[in-house]
Design a protein around this motif. Structure first.
Motif, short mmCIF file in Angstrom:
data_model
loop_
_atom_site.label_atom_id
_atom_site.label_comp_id
_atom_site.label_asym_id
_atom_site.label_seq_id
_atom_site.Cartn_x
_atom_site.Cartn_y
_atom_site.Cartn_z
N ASP A 3 15.43 4.25 -20.48
CA ASP A 3 15.57 5.54 -20.00
C ASP A 3 15.12 6.38 -21.19
O ASP A 3 15.88 6.58 -22.13
CB ASP A 3 16.91 5.81 -19.59
N SER A 4 13.90 6.87 -20.99
CA SER A 4 13.39 7.89 -22.23
C SER A 4 13.19 9.36 -21.75
O SER A 4 12.57 10.10 -22.41
CB SER A 4 12.03 7.51 -22.39
N SER A 5 14.30 9.80 -20.73
CA SER A 5 14.53 10.96 -20.53
C SER A 5 14.92 11.82 -21.52
O SER A 5 15.63 11.24 -22.51
CB SER A 5 15.50 11.05 -19.33
N PRO A 6 14.65 13.00 -21.68
CA PRO A 6 15.20 13.89 -22.88
C PRO A 6 16.67 13.72 -22.77
O PRO A 6 17.34 13.79 -24.04
CB PRO A 6 14.89 15.12 -22.35
N ALA A 7 17.37 13.84 -21.82
CA ALA A 7 18.96 13.61 -21.83
C ALA A 7 19.35 12.44 -22.54
O ALA A 7 20.39 12.63 -23.30
CB ALA A 7 19.53 13.84 -20.51
N CYS A 8 18.85 11.45 -22.19
CA CYS A 8 19.20 10.16 -23.01
C CYS A 8 18.86 10.09 -24.45
O CYS A 8 19.76 9.79 -25.23
CB CYS A 8 18.55 9.02 -22.11
N GLN A 9 17.73 10.76 -24.86
CA GLN A 9 17.06 10.92 -26.03
C GLN A 9 18.17 11.58 -27.14
O GLN A 9 18.43 11.08 -27.99
CB GLN A 9 15.90 11.28 -26.11
N ASP A 10 18.43 12.64 -26.40
CA ASP A 10 19.64 13.52 -26.94
C ASP A 10 20.72 12.89 -27.18
O ASP A 10 21.33 13.19 -28.08
CB ASP A 10 19.71 14.72 -26.10
N LYS A 11 21.41 12.06 -26.07
CA LYS A 11 22.56 11.42 -26.14
C LYS A 11 22.59 10.50 -27.56
O LYS A 11 23.54 10.62 -28.30
CB LYS A 11 22.75 10.63 -25.03
#
Length: 75
Positions: A3-11
């Protein structure tokens, strides 16, 4: 499952920042894959080479110190 989504990266960025603030440092390490073909054969061969070698005792003391989590005994 990548999951390379921005939300996951921010987490994960926040997680790493908390760990760093706690005085920890992230490291990445490659370790032997015990399920890889030939792993056990190579391990047995390496142990046989070490058996009765001059450095066997020092190596075994080091391994036992690691298992005991005694950094003072690592030298």
């Amino acid at each position: 499952m990548n999951d390379s989504s921005p939300a996951c990266q921010d987490k994960f960025r926040r997680y790493r920042a908390r760990k760093k603030a706690a005085g920890l440092r992230e490291i990445r390490m490659w370790v032997p894959n015990v399920d890889a073909p030939g792993f056990w054969e190579r391990s047995v061969r390496a142990a046989a080479i070490l058996r009765n070698a001059p450095e066997e005792e020092k190596t075994m003391l080091f391994i036992e110190a690691l298992q005991a989590s005694d950094p003072e005994a690592w030298d």
